[in-house]
Design a protein around this motif. Structure first.
Motif: not given
Length: 225
Positions: A3-8
């Motif tokens: 899975k690809l994620n936006l990390m904040t």
């Protein structure tokens, strides 16, 4: 499969260089940095051992596997779990605007594409566009033409993009605009397609677009009506 994620990551501004340095050591290529301010009440700040300080917000793109690796480094090297250490969290991508954008986001990472959409029963999606500074209207004209009602713009600066720039010929090491658009799920593909075609990588805007699942909303009654 990955899975690809936006990390904040949200940290005090005086700590941001240490976090960026760690992320570069971890091989992160896609990073956008913007500024913010903490808003917690005095009682909460006292309880957590924090001070009301100016914040930096770092957006990066990671696979599940790379996030867990980075999480361990954050805990061990930067003591992110200590009071005042900051916070980092991930949200899974639901879709990405085109093969080039996918290659750009995953450069330097071991990624195998799985079925689109991490959450199936969402009503809304958050469409995020990363564009060159000065092309907000080009992006929004395309999005509105496909049914979007409006967007919110965040000014950011790219960093750590050398490998991605060499691979894709697209630089994020300059001033950027991040446009956030909440749209109904059935409108998402049309909006993303319009942005890709009218303000995408082949235009001066050089936009990259992706979406995140929205599990619930408030204040969107007019869209539902």
């Amino acid at each position: 499969m990955s899975k690809l994620n936006l990390m904040t990551t949200i940290v005090d501004r005086n700590q941001v260089r240490k976090y960026l340095h760690l992320y570069e050591e971890e091989g992160q290529q896609i990073m956008l940095v913007t500024l913010g301010d903490g808003t917690a009440s005095g009682d909460v700040l006292d309880y957590l051992g924090l001070e009301a300080t100016e914040k930096a917000v770092i957006f990066s793109v990671l696979t599940d596997e790379n996030f867990y690796k980075t999480k361990k480094s954050l805990q061990k090297k930067l003591q992110i779990d200590a009071p005042g250490g900051g916070i980092a969290f991930i949200v899974p991508f639901s879709s990405i605007g085109g093969k080039k954008a996918l290659q750009f986001f995953t450069v330097g990472q071991d990624f195998q594409k799985e079925e689109e959409s991490a959450l199936k029963d969402t009503t809304y999606e958050l469409v995020i566009v990363i564009a060159n500074q000065g092309y907000i209207e080009m992006v929004m004209d395309a999005a509105r033409g496909a049914g979007a009602y409006g967007g919110t713009v965040i000014h950011a600066k790219g960093t750590g993009m050398e490998q991605a720039e060499k691979f894709m010929g697209v630089s994020l090491a300059a001033e950027k605009e991040m446009i956030f658009i909440v749209a109904k799920k059935e409108q998402k593909n049309d909006i993303m397609k319009a942005v890709m075609e009218q303000a995408g990588l082949d235009t001066k805007a050089k936009s990259i677009v992706f979406s995140l699942p929205v599990t619930d909303t408030a204040g969107l009654r007019l869209l539902e009506d």
